[in-house]
Design an enzyme around this catalytic site. Structure first.
Site, PDB file in Angstrom:
ATOM      1  N   HIS A 361      55.809  46.569  39.320  1.00 27.31           N
ATOM      2  CA  HIS A 361      54.462  46.730  38.753  1.00 27.31           C
ATOM      3  C   HIS A 361      53.512  47.507  39.636  1.00 27.31           C
ATOM      4  O   HIS A 361      52.316  47.472  39.426  1.00 27.31           O
ATOM      5  CB  HIS A 361      53.828  45.362  38.503  1.00 27.31           C
ATOM      6  CG  HIS A 361      54.468  44.581  37.414  1.00 27.31           C
ATOM      7  ND1 HIS A 361      54.000  44.580  36.122  1.00 27.31           N
ATOM      8  CD2 HIS A 361      55.562  43.793  37.420  1.00 27.31           C
ATOM      9  CE1 HIS A 361      54.757  43.802  35.372  1.00 27.31           C
ATOM     10  NE2 HIS A 361      55.716  43.311  36.146  1.00 27.31           N
ATOM     11  N   LYS A 549      38.165  44.241  35.250  1.00 28.38           N
ATOM     12  CA  LYS A 549      39.488  44.231  35.875  1.00 28.38           C
ATOM     13  C   LYS A 549      39.315  43.638  37.260  1.00 28.38           C
ATOM     14  O   LYS A 549      38.187  43.408  37.687  1.00 28.38           O
ATOM     15  CB  LYS A 549      40.066  45.649  35.973  1.00 28.38           C
ATOM     16  CG  LYS A 549      39.050  46.663  36.567  1.00 28.38           C
ATOM     17  CD  LYS A 549      39.561  48.083  36.548  1.00 28.38           C
ATOM     18  CE  LYS A 549      39.557  48.746  35.197  1.00 28.38           C
ATOM     19  NZ  LYS A 549      40.820  48.780  34.495  1.00 28.38           N
ATOM     20  N   ARG A 550      40.424  43.383  37.986  1.00 26.22           N
ATOM     21  CA  ARG A 550      40.259  42.900  39.337  1.00 26.22           C
ATOM     22  C   ARG A 550      39.520  43.940  40.192  1.00 26.22           C
ATOM     23  O   ARG A 550      39.594  45.138  39.937  1.00 26.22           O
ATOM     24  CB  ARG A 550      41.633  42.588  39.956  1.00 26.22           C
ATOM     25  CG  ARG A 550      42.211  41.290  39.455  1.00 26.22           C
ATOM     26  CD  ARG A 550      41.355  40.112  39.800  1.00 26.22           C
ATOM     27  NE  ARG A 550      41.434  39.812  41.212  1.00 26.22           N
ATOM     28  CZ  ARG A 550      42.146  38.819  41.727  1.00 26.22           C
ATOM     29  NH1 ARG A 550      42.803  37.994  40.937  1.00 26.22           N
ATOM     30  NH2 ARG A 550      42.180  38.609  43.031  1.00 26.22           N
ATOM     31  N   LYS A 555      40.981  50.861  42.108  1.00 21.41           N
ATOM     32  CA  LYS A 555      40.458  50.870  40.732  1.00 21.41           C
ATOM     33  C   LYS A 555      39.088  51.550  40.663  1.00 21.41           C
ATOM     34  O   LYS A 555      38.626  51.939  39.616  1.00 21.41           O
ATOM     35  CB  LYS A 555      40.374  49.446  40.186  1.00 21.41           C
ATOM     36  CG  LYS A 555      41.750  48.763  40.026  1.00 21.41           C
ATOM     37  CD  LYS A 555      41.609  47.349  39.499  1.00 21.41           C
ATOM     38  CE  LYS A 555      42.914  46.573  39.479  1.00 21.41           C
ATOM     39  NZ  LYS A 555      43.789  46.879  38.334  1.00 21.41           N
ATOM     40  N   THR A 659      46.510  47.332  31.256  1.00 23.85           N
ATOM     41  CA  THR A 659      46.706  46.818  29.897  1.00 23.85           C
ATOM     42  C   THR A 659      45.348  46.615  29.235  1.00 23.85           C
ATOM     43  O   THR A 659      45.249  46.623  28.011  1.00 23.85           O
ATOM     44  CB  THR A 659      47.491  45.478  29.908  1.00 23.85           C
ATOM     45  OG1 THR A 659      46.973  44.663  30.959  1.00 23.85           O
ATOM     46  CG2 THR A 659      48.967  45.722  30.123  1.00 23.85           C
ATOM     47  N   LYS A 663      43.870  47.285  25.260  1.00 23.06           N
ATOM     48  CA  LYS A 663      43.058  46.341  24.476  1.00 23.06           C
ATOM     49  C   LYS A 663      41.776  47.013  23.992  1.00 23.06           C
ATOM     50  O   LYS A 663      41.349  46.822  22.847  1.00 23.06           O
ATOM     51  CB  LYS A 663      42.720  45.093  25.308  1.00 23.06           C
ATOM     52  CG  LYS A 663      43.950  44.259  25.663  1.00 23.06           C
ATOM     53  CD  LYS A 663      43.670  43.218  26.753  1.00 23.06           C
ATOM     54  CE  LYS A 663      44.979  42.759  27.380  1.00 23.06           C
ATOM     55  NZ  LYS A 663      44.803  42.079  28.671  1.00 23.06           N
TER      56      LYS A 663
END
Ligand code: 73E
Length: 815
Positions: A361, A549-550, A555, A659, A663
């Site tokens: 992942h 998100k985290r 990110k 993911t 969504k």
């Protein structure tokens, strides 16, 4: 004609109300008059569970007797979300439930809301596992999810008065939990420590201590499939009664020590995401659940057999390793086969390789687990021997294939000091997959290149997916109804590619307006949710722009907050033509790992930017920023349907898939994003004209690294960026304190490993394009509708079909 599939359960609303009353009376011990929403929630949950029992037993029986291979999904995390509503939907009991609780004098929503969300995962990896067990059951494939029932899930996040993250324990089992069924009679013994001795020419492990693994079973009902699978989460119990002698000497704590140590194993979920945590307890957790699960699978498939023929094991079940966390299962199965069932090494190896597959992942090298050999040797001495032997065999095999010594050296599973779990998984299983097309390609080209060169056939891609049941039907009932109206059927819920049928409707202005009205209603609903949960007043006539998100540097929440600061500055100093500015509300949601210093500082900065902007009268009606506390599945289900613009802005080559991006697209948000992870495939499918692309590509990023990337250059080059960073540095968001964010500022200007500064200009420039399009609501919503229509590929049902076809080589049970 709209064709709606009939609910599969024959029970009437009156009967269901009686079943709830019975549960209230006999298990809750309250009368309907005394019952609170929490009581009714527990009673209704037990009533639903009862409805699923027969299908559950039948699925298990068919699985053991049938000719279909089952799937065992091994995952340290299952982020399942609230269960009741989903169970009702899949059991076809939603309408009965609504009427029944109304008859009891309650609002269905209050009952559903009374559930406490289990937080048994960190983020995407855990939620993916939950989507996959849902899809497996919905497709009728017999499967077990195997994991850990942590007593404390992911921490609860609040913020202190300075905007800093505060973590509090998530004791989710403090109230009655009606879903998990603890099964003391199907326990397993898991042992640790001690030594390996030779007895009659055979290696014998003499462990020092053992823990009792007790399964807690969660039912996983398929959507309209009549199949109910099992999510089996293990909890650790002690075999040792407390020591009465010590107790009687009043040394109470010492008396219960062994018990506490054993039960500590499943006490807490590690709150790290995308980083490796080299802690002894974590290895104990990993071994604990895979050892229990492997023995459990043998028990299930060879009931009552002392000497089962385990060469048939790979035909009974295939195990998917969700990242490296369960990889110790490979040497454990070898140990079971050799030590407990007397198979020779080669036979054991053949069975093991056929049984396991591995999903990677990540691309971040710091996330690939490496365990110290000393630690494994201390905790699992027999496994270390087996790993050494696997490595010897591996090196011989490589030599035999003509691989040069230098390459072999790089590829070693066991280096003498440490064990590389990703390499062990790649060698010890049949298939390795990445989680999006770009990610799988980079695994082959970079992260696992040596392995891909030698074993090209092992490598494959399965692009992630999300379950449309939870993330469209339950999260967004208004859009679900509109989709069903548009398509004339609700079959899209189990065949999401049918959403393609909405493409022609994007040309129909009336339909697009209905779609826009759904979004507006969802925004309105979220305003109410935000008021109720966070006490904030959100302006629904603004563009809803979300980044959830985290919190992680790669990110790039930093990029979003710097761009937001820049917009704030432009409004303040009048350099933005205010008339043109589209009013916007920016929502952040993100937990940071408790020990992740820069991530926590970024949260603090966002909170303080939020404070300054939201309290400035000049910004009123133009820009608002909220850092919403404790992002979890419930917040996702409420915020995603209300979002118009979604942020997927990681540095290219760092986000394996994502993911959340799927969504949002499926709920009609447009994405602003980089060419990273599954963004690439989303953009391909929804069309480049319906996606806001910006930033460097993977190749451009690599070039920057190769040419000694210098962030200061970008700071000097774009005055908007310089100004935004200067505002952070000069104390604008810290009451004049210039030191408050000094480490963050220093990192941006001197290191900026994830190249936030290099992508800033391209990111801010695309915002004007976004705002321009937003002025034309019809065009905006047309594009958003095309995102929904073209995102059917991102159903987790499709992902599971890919696993079935390319990796597991199995399929549904016959009816
Ligand atoms: O890109 C996401 C991906 O969508 C990735 O970062 C995440 O997995 C998602 C599902 O495939 C992920 N989580 C972890 N590694 N990758 C991780 C690592 C250690 C502990 C917990 C989670």
């Amino acid at each position: 004609m709209t064709e709606i599939t009939a609910p599969k359960s024959p029970v009437t609303a009156e009967q269901f109300a009686d079943e709830i009353r019975e549960q209230l009376k006999y298990t809750q011990g309250v009368t309907p008059e005394q019952a609170t929403a929490a009581d009714v929630y527990v009673a209704a949950s037990k009533a639903v569970r009862n409805h699923l029992a027969d299908s559950w037993f039948k699925t298990q029986a068919d699985m053991v007797n049938g000719n279909t291979k089952a799937v065992g999904y091994f995952s340290a995390e299952f982020l399942i979300g609230k269960q009741l509503e989903n169970a009702l939907l899949n059991a076809g009991l939603t309408d009965q439930f609504d009427s029944a609780v109304e008859a009891l004098g309650f609002q269905p929503k209050d009952i559903v809301d009374a559930e406490y969300e289990p937080g048994l995962g960190n983020g995407g990896l855990g939620r993916l596992a939950a989507c996959y067990v849902d899809s497996l059951a919905s497709l009728g494939v017999p499967a077990f999810g195997y994991g850990i029932q942590y007593r404390y899930g992911i921490f609860k996040q609040t913020f202190d008065e300075n905007g800093k993250q505060v973590e509090t324990p998530d004791y989710w089992l403090n109230n009655e939990e009606p879903w998990g069924h603890i099964d003391y009679n199907r326990d397993q013994k898991v042992s640790f420590g001690g030594e390996v001795v030779e007895e009659n020419g055979k290696k014998v492990w003499k462990p020092a201590w053992s823990v009792r693994a007790v399964p807690v079973d969660y039912l996983v009902p398929g959507y309209e499939s009549q199949r109910v699978n099992t999510l089996r989460l293990w909890t650790a119990k002690s075999y040792d009664e407390f020591d009465l002698l010590t107790f009687n000497k009043s040394e109470y704590l010492d008396a219960v020590k062994p018990q506490v140590k054993a039960e500590d194993i499943t006490k807490v979920l590690y709150p790290e995401d995308s980083t490796k945590v080299g802690k002894e307890l974590r290895l104990e957790q990993q071994y604990f659940f895979v050892a229990a699960s492997l023995h459990d699978a043998i028990r299930v498939f060879y009931p009552g057999q002392d000497k089962p023929d385990l060469t048939t094991f790979p035909n009974k079940i295939t195990f998917q390793l969700n990242d490296t966390h369960p990889v110790i299962g490979i040497p454990e199965l070898m140990r079971i086969l050799i030590d407990e069932y007397d198979y020779d090494w080669d036979t054991a190896w053949d069975i093991t390789v056929k049984t396991f597959n591995y999903t990677c992942h990540t691309l971040l090298p710091e996330a690939l687990e490496v365990w110290s050999a000393d630690l494994i040797g201390e905790l699992l001495p027999r496994h270390l021997e087996i790993i050494e032997k696997i490595n010897e065999q591996f090196e011989d095999e490589l030599k035999g294939k003509g691989v040069d010594d230098e390459t072999i050296e790089r590829m070693r599973i066991y280096t003498g000091d440490s064990v590389r779990m990703a390499y062990l998984a790649t060698y010890g299983g049949s298939h390795v997959n990445g989680v999006a097309a770009l990610h799988s390609q980079l695994l082959k080209d970079v992260t696992l290149k040596d392995f891909s060169d030698v074993y090209p056939d092992k490598f494959t891609n399965v692009t992630n997916g999300v379950t449309p049941r939870r993330f469209i039907k339950l999260a967004n009932p208004r859009l679900s109804d509109l989709i069903t109206e548009g398509l004339g059927t609700d079959k899209w819920l189990s065949d999401l590619e049918l959403l393609q049928g909405l493409v022609p409707l994007a040309k129909d202005d009336e339909f697009v307006k209905k779609f826009a009205a759904v979004k507006q209603a969802n925004k309105h609903a979220f305003v109410g949710f935000a008021k109720q949960h966070y006490g904030i007043d959100v302006d629904e006539n603004t563009l809803f722009n979300t980044m959830v998100k985290r919190l992680h540097e790669y990110k790039r929440q930093s990029l979003k907050i710097l761009a937001t600061i820049s917009q704030y500055a432009a409004i303040k100093n009048g350099s933005a033509s205010v008339e043109d500015l589209q009013p916007r509300t920016v929502f952040f949601g993100a937990k940071a790992a408790p020990g992740y210093y820069l991530a926590k500082m970024t949260i603090e900065l966002i909170n303080n930017v939020s404070r300054v902007i939201n309290n400035d009268p000049d910004l009123k009606g133009k820009l608002a920023v909220y850092m919403l506390p404790n992002y979890n599945i419930e917040m996702a289900q409420n915020l995603i349907p209300a979002t118009e613009l979604d942020e997927q802005i990681s540095q290219a080559g760092k986000e394996a898939s994502g993911t959340g991006n799927m969504k949002f697209a499926l709920n009609g948000a447009l994405t602003v994003g980089t060419l990273d992870g599954a963004n690439v495939e989303i953009r391909e499918r929804v069309g480049a004209e319906n996606f806001f692309l910006f930033g460097m590509t993977v190749d451009e990023v690599e070039e920057q690294y190769a040419n000694d990337y210098d962030p200061a250059k970008y700071y000097e080059a774009d005055p908007r960026l310089k100004h935004a960073i200067d505002l952070v540095a000069n104390g604008t968001f810290s009451n004049g304190d210039r030191n408050a964010y000094a480490p963050l500022v220093a990192d941006w200007l001197t290191k900026d490993w994830f190249m936030t500064l290099a992508d800033f200009t391209s990111y801010v420039d695309i915002q004007s394009e976004i705002e321009k399009l937003y002025q034309d609501q019809l065009e905006w919503n047309r594009k958003a509708l095309l995102n929904v229509a073209n995102s059917g590929f991102f159903s987790s049902d499709r992902s599971i079909e890919d696993y079935l076809k390319d990796i597991w080589h199995t399929g549904p049970l016959a009816d």
